[in-house]
Design a protein around this motif. Structure first.
Motif, short mmCIF file in Angstrom:
data_model
loop_
_atom_site.label_atom_id
_atom_site.label_comp_id
_atom_site.label_asym_id
_atom_site.label_seq_id
_atom_site.Cartn_x
_atom_site.Cartn_y
_atom_site.Cartn_z
N MET A 26 38.16 66.29 17.20
CA MET A 26 36.99 66.23 18.09
C MET A 26 37.33 65.49 19.39
SD MET A 26 33.26 64.57 17.24
CE MET A 26 31.84 64.86 18.28
N ILE A 27 38.04 64.37 19.28
CA ILE A 27 38.40 63.59 20.47
C ILE A 27 39.26 64.42 21.41
CG2 ILE A 27 39.77 61.60 21.28
CD1 ILE A 27 38.87 60.14 18.70
N ASP A 28 40.25 65.12 20.85
CA ASP A 28 41.19 65.89 21.67
C ASP A 28 40.51 67.02 22.43
OD1 ASP A 28 43.19 64.26 20.73
OD2 ASP A 28 43.87 65.66 19.17
N ARG A 29 39.41 67.54 21.90
CA ARG A 29 38.77 68.70 22.53
C ARG A 29 37.52 68.33 23.35
NH1 ARG A 29 41.79 69.73 18.62
NH2 ARG A 29 42.82 71.73 18.25
N SER A 30 37.25 67.04 23.44
CA SER A 30 36.07 66.58 24.17
C SER A 30 36.40 66.18 25.59
CB SER A 30 35.43 65.40 23.44
OG SER A 30 34.94 65.78 22.19
N GLN A 31 35.36 66.17 26.42
CA GLN A 31 35.48 65.67 27.79
C GLN A 31 35.13 64.19 27.80
OE1 GLN A 31 32.64 67.38 30.48
NE2 GLN A 31 33.37 66.20 32.25
N HIS A 32 35.96 63.36 28.44
CA HIS A 32 35.73 61.92 28.49
C HIS A 32 35.43 61.53 29.94
CE1 HIS A 32 37.33 61.28 24.36
NE2 HIS A 32 38.01 62.39 24.65
N TYR A 33 34.36 60.79 30.14
CA TYR A 33 33.95 60.49 31.53
C TYR A 33 33.01 59.28 31.56
CZ TYR A 33 29.84 63.14 29.99
OH TYR A 33 28.75 63.59 29.30
N GLU A 34 32.77 58.78 32.77
CA GLU A 34 31.84 57.69 33.00
C GLU A 34 30.74 58.17 33.96
OE1 GLU A 34 34.07 53.42 32.52
OE2 GLU A 34 34.33 54.49 34.43
N LEU A 35 29.53 57.64 33.76
CA LEU A 35 28.42 57.92 34.68
C LEU A 35 27.95 56.60 35.27
CD1 LEU A 35 26.27 60.48 32.63
CD2 LEU A 35 27.79 60.96 34.55
N PRO A 36 27.77 56.54 36.60
CA PRO A 36 27.32 55.29 37.23
C PRO A 36 25.83 55.05 36.97
CG PRO A 36 27.49 57.02 38.87
CD PRO A 36 28.02 57.60 37.59
N GLU A 37 25.38 53.84 37.22
CA GLU A 37 23.96 53.50 37.10
C GLU A 37 23.11 54.40 38.00
OE1 GLU A 37 20.99 49.73 38.12
OE2 GLU A 37 23.15 49.39 37.88
N GLY A 38 22.01 54.95 37.45
CA GLY A 38 21.12 55.82 38.22
C GLY A 38 21.46 57.30 38.12
N GLU A 39 22.65 57.63 37.58
CA GLU A 39 23.05 59.03 37.44
C GLU A 39 22.29 59.69 36.28
OE1 GLU A 39 25.52 62.39 38.50
OE2 GLU A 39 25.19 60.46 39.49
N LEU A 40 21.94 60.96 36.46
CA LEU A 40 21.25 61.71 35.40
C LEU A 40 22.25 62.39 34.48
CD1 LEU A 40 18.25 63.37 37.31
CD2 LEU A 40 18.11 61.59 35.57
N MET A 41 22.12 62.17 33.19
CA MET A 41 22.96 62.83 32.19
C MET A 41 22.41 64.22 31.88
SD MET A 41 23.70 61.72 28.24
CE MET A 41 22.05 62.21 27.71
#
Length: 466
Positions: A26-41
């Motif tokens: 699952m880890i290998d096939r997932s996208q890993h990222y960060e979202l800043p404060e105020g960003e919409l998921m």
């Protein structure tokens, strides 16, 4: 941004029993990222991209209804959200905003089929998340819908309570002024000398008038004619305060013949103070009656609210008269019915046996169906709401019918879907009929729609024994 390992996933409760090789897959096939404060998921209406796992930060889920922000929940580290295996939801239903910088991992939806086929334990763990989410979401939405149902009623209820409350204030103020004038009329009454027979006669007459509940109901024209006749008689006999006296005498069913009879029983010089005393007593009676009627109306409304919300009972099923809840709902929605000039027609079978039901929930059903019918009748000159109860073997059938424009054929199959609404933005959540359907199913019943231009029927059917 730090690298995510199998140990990070094992530290999350839902993944603790999943084999490490499946977690690494699952880890290998997932996208890993960060979202800043105020960003919409996520946003309402946007397609869901996959399964999200939050490792740090906080994300707030909320919806906007009637231009008001309603917070659903806050998601923190260790939360699994988004699209899950076997989930029917394909698009976002809420906003998800980062309250602080957050690190996420998203497993793409395109690989969910492969996940289900090849990784049983991981699929099982995510299905547990989904079922828990459905249960929590259902409980939350049912509570929200209850609050919205009460919200729909609050404005009309405030109006309904305000009318009798204003009547009490008005009548009590008038009564106070009236009582301040009583000493003068009492002096006039004391100045005359009545025999015991005359006192008994007046007392019996007054008791008879106050106890008479079969007073004539007169049209405005007939009432005006009666008042003119009384005014002429009072004027001829030189009675003071003619207009006030005439109004009261007609109200209590006293005619010219009654006055002539009274005239023959007492001295002519005593007639004016006696009639003034009678008039004062009748005025007091009318004011007290107005206050009593307004107080009774408030008590009925409070009783209807208490019965409607079932606030003094538990959530257990009990045997009740189905008509009580329907009638209370009509009382609660009376303001909207009057505002829309809607005629209400009832065809109730009062011989129906009591039904075993959760009363508070069932009242939500009547509220949503009747309120929807009222909305469908908006602006219609001949608006009519028809309510029917009848027995069908061991089942009770309740029909809520309106003569509005009808439900278009292309949306009838979707009308019970969650979040589906034909109302303008801010006027509906699309949860009303979904809640109706869910509550009726809890009672082992069904809700069916029959619609054509000029007639729409929702038929609720469930067994008497619950």
């Amino acid at each position: 941004m730090r690298d995510i390992s199998v140990q990070d996933l094992l530290a999350i409760e839902v993944f603790k029993d999943v084999p490490e090789n499946q977690l690494q897959w699952m880890i290998d096939r997932s996208q890993h990222y960060e979202l800043p404060e105020g960003e919409l998921m996520t946003r309402p209406g946007e397609p869901l991209s996959g399964t999200h796992v939050i490792f740090s930060g906080r994300i707030e889920l909320y919806r906007v209804q009637n231009n008001t922000k309603h917070i659903i929940s806050q998601l923190g580290p260790g939360t699994v959200t988004g699209l899950l295996p076997f989930s029917r939801g394909k698009i976002g239903i809420a906003y998800g905003v980062c309250l602080e910088a957050s690190q996420l991992m998203t497993f793409p939806k395109e690989l969910l089929k492969e996940l289900i086929i090849s990784h049983y334990e991981l699929t099982q763990a995510l299905v547990v998340v989904m079922t828990s989410r459905v249960r929590e979401f259902t409980e939350l939405e049912q509570q929200n819908e209850k609050m919205m149902a009460l919200g729909k009623l609050s404005a009309g209820l405030a109006h309904e309570l305000n009318n009798p409350a204003a009547a009490i204030v008005r009548s009590s103020a008038s009564l106070k002024e009236h009582l301040l004038m009583q000493p003068d009329s009492f002096k006039s009454l004391l100045s005359i000398h009545l025999s015991h027979e005359e006192i008994d006669l007046l007392n019996d007459k007054m008791v008879s008038l106050l106890n008479n509940t079969n007073r004539p109901v007169l049209s405005m024209m007939k009432r005006s004619e009666k008042e003119d006749e009384i005014l002429d008689w009072l004027d001829i006999n030189h009675i003071a305060g003619c207009e006030d006296i005439a109004d009261n005498l007609v109200e209590f069913g006293i005619g010219e013949a009654d006055l002539e009879e009274l005239k023959t029983k007492i001295n002519h010089t005593d007639l004016s103070p006696v009639l003034t005393w009678i008039n004062n007593s009748l005025t007091t009676e009318r004011m007290v009656a107005d206050i009593q009627e307004a107080s009774k109306r408030i008590a009925e409304l409070v009783g209807s609210v208490k019965t409607f919300t079932h606030m003094d009972r538990g959530g257990e099923r009990e045997y009740v008269d189905i008509h009580v809840g329907i009638r209370n709902t009509l009382i609660m929605l009376n303001y909207k019915l009057k505002k829309g000039n809607i005629k209400v027609t009832e065809y109730f079978d009062f011989s129906l046996p009591p039904v075993k039901a959760m009363v508070g929930e069932l009242n939500q059903v009547w509220t949503n169906l009747i309120d929807n019918a009222i909305d469908a009748l908006e602006g219609r000159p001949d608006a009519e709401l028809t309510l029917i109860t009848r027995r069908d073997k061991e089942f009770v059938k309740v029909t809520v019918c309106d003569n509005g424009t009808g439900v278009p054929a292309d949306i009838r199959s979707r009308i019970f879907d969650p979040f589906f609404t034909t109302k303008s933005v801010g006027k509906g959540t699309g949860l009303g009929l979904d809640v109706v359907n869910r509550i009726v199913r809890q009672h082992h019943g069904t809700v069916t729609l029959h619609s054509e231009p000029g007639r729409t029927e929702f038929v609720v059917c469930f067994p008497f024994n619950g």
